[in-house]
Each structure stands twice: as structure tokens, then as C-alpha cells.
Scaffold this motif. Sequence first.
Motif: not given
Length: 325
Positions: A1-19, A124-133
Motif C-alpha cells: 500500500t502507498s498509504l502515508h499516515v502522519a501521527v501527531i503525538g508520540a505518547g504511548i497511544a500515538g506510538l502504539s498506533c504508529a507501530a 520528528h521531535t521538537s515539532m509542535e503541530i499548530s494546524a492540520v489542513r
Amino acid sequence: TSLHVAVIGAGIAGLSCAASLQQAGVRVSVFDKSRGPAGRMSTRRGDDWQCDHGAQYFTARDAAFRAEVANWERAGVAAQWHPRVRRFDADGTSSSISGAAERFVGAPRMTAPAAWLASNLVLHTSMEISAVRREDAGWRLHTTGGAALERHYDAVVLAVPAPQAAPLLRDIAPEHAALAAATPMEGCWSMMLQYAAPLALDFDAAFVNLGPLRWVARDSAKPGRGGAECWLLHASAAWSEAHLELDADAVAALLLPAFAQLGPPAPQRWSAHRWRYASTPTPRRAVCIWEAAQGLGLCGDWLNGGTVEAAWLSGRALAQRITAG
Ligand code: FAD
């Protein structure tokens, strides 16, 4: 699949989803505003001490999470913790708690499982996402104080606490923004105390049902820890909320005497940390949210129960929804 997902937040929820997504063959990029992963499963480190000042331990009741924790144990990034636990009650009595409660901690520190998960991910650390469009080509991420990122993503996952999800959702999913805004989170003042020698107390952790404190623990006696004797104090949610804007010295002046009442002497050194969003008094029972047509997902403890286990399960459930099409 060529799907590319951006996960915002690297707490345990985001990491679980990403993994889980990556395991299913999906391309994933994870973003976090902090310098490293783990979110509230965090550890403060000093010259000769360290202390878990967020999540204290976690349960593993769900079969899938138990299997994950077994993976963590094999990798050496988690272990069972067997503290001697007391409870201090409002009537001035205290009693020891025994029981079959299984308590796990990250090893040698609470951040270890997150670091282990992140080591196989693009983070990507030290990256605060302020908006998704949403644009024709896909989702664009905008960073605080910076331009929009080059890349477009097929889907976006918000794995951040409810009060931080709400502003990101306002323009793209007003209903979910309202849900997040209506899910308040409570603060927690924590203190980390260092001693020159181990305290001669007959407990390693205590639930405190009187005064401002709710939980204290001998952090340096958790499995795999080194360094100086260190105790962690958590104030109650009610007390923390009422004193959220105090400075650290004023907080210490109130919490240190409360700890002394349980027996310990004054510490050699201390530091304090204010969690503005620690716990969710009324978490949603949604597990996770996935808007397939939009390519927008939400996960995190606020959607599933306010614990490490619930957060991990929320992220995994979302990955399953996404890959189910
Ligand atoms: P988080 O861990 O909060 O992760 C969210 C991540 O998103 C963070 O890393 C944050 O930096 C990032 N982020 C936020 N906004 C943005 C943005 N705009 N752009 C980029 N990144 C962003 N749980 C237990 O099971 N047992 C306990 O004993 C326990 N005790 C706790 C004590 C305290 C003081 C605290 C604070 C929490 C405690 N918890 C406990 C709760 C547990 O820590 C959480 O349930 C769990 O870690 C939540 O994971 P999460 O991934 O949902 O959120």
C-alpha cells in the motif's frame, strides 16, 4: 500500500498506533512537540538521580496488551514492580496493602517502552503541530512558528490530550472538537525528592487518603534503577487544580510537610513539576475515532479510560480501523 499516515503525538497511544500501522505495511511519520517520545510516561533525570514523575506504573489486563508487555519484558524495557504498599487514611491510621495487583514499570525508566517503540519509527521531535489542513493532494501539517511541511499525508492521527486536540479539530471536525473540548483534564503537581541514603521506612509506595498528597513512591527502588534515593510525590487532582498557578517553592512549602507527616525526614534536594493535563476524570468510551472518508483519526487515553493500558489499546484499535479500509 502507498498509504502515508502522519501521527501527531508520540505518547504511548500515538506510538502504539504508529507501530501497528507500520507492521501492517503503512508508511508512518510521527511528530511530537517534546524533545523525545513517551508523553506522560516520563522520567526526569539529574546528575546522579532519575525519577518517573508522570505515570507511576501500569496494569496489563487486556490479553493483547499483556502480550505487548511480555515483548517489552523480553526486550528489557519493562519489568514487574513489587513495592511494599501502605495506605494512609483520613482517620490517621495506616495499613499495609497486600494483594495480587500486578504492577509494571518501564525499565530502567518509565520512558523505556516508548523509546523502544520509537526506535523503529520515523519520529520528528521538537515539532509542535499548530494546524492540520486538507488540500487536494492530502493533509498538510503546519508547525508552530514555522511554515507548512512539504509533504502531503493520506491520513492524520491526533494522539494528543483532549485539550490539545480541540484546537487542531476546530476547523476540520467541529463535532469532534466539541467532544474534546467537553472532556476536561485535571492537573497534577509532582515533586521529586533526593536523599543521601535510603529512608528507613517499611513501605516503598503509599496511597494517601488525607491532606494534599495522593501517592508517594520510592522511585529509586523500582526495577533496574540506579542513582540516589529518590521519592516521588503526587498531589491530588483537586489540590493540584486549586494550586495550579502557585510557583514551585510555594508548592514545596505545602507538600513537603505533608510528606513529613508520613514519617520521612526533609530531603537533601527537591524539584517539582506541574502537569497541566494529567488525568481525565470522565474519559469517553469511544476507544478511538476514525473518519474514513476524511482520513482523520483520534486516539489517546481520553477516549478510552485514562491509563497507559487504555492509551495503548486506543492507538492499536485505531490502527486496525485504518488498515481495515
Ligand atoms: P500523552 O502521553 O500525553 O502523549 C501525547 C503526546 O502528544 C505528548 O508527547 C505531547 O508532547 C504530544 N503533543 C501534544 N500536542 C502536540 C502538538 N500540537 N504537536 C505535537 N505533539 C503534541 N497511567 C497509568 O496507567 N498508571 C498511573 O499510575 C498513571 N499515573 C499518572 C500520573 C501522572 C502525574 C500523569 C501525568 C499521568 C498518569 N497516568 C497513569 C496516565 C498515563 O500517563 C496516560 O494515560 C498515558 O501515558 C497517555 O498516553 P497518550 O499517548 O494518550 O498521551
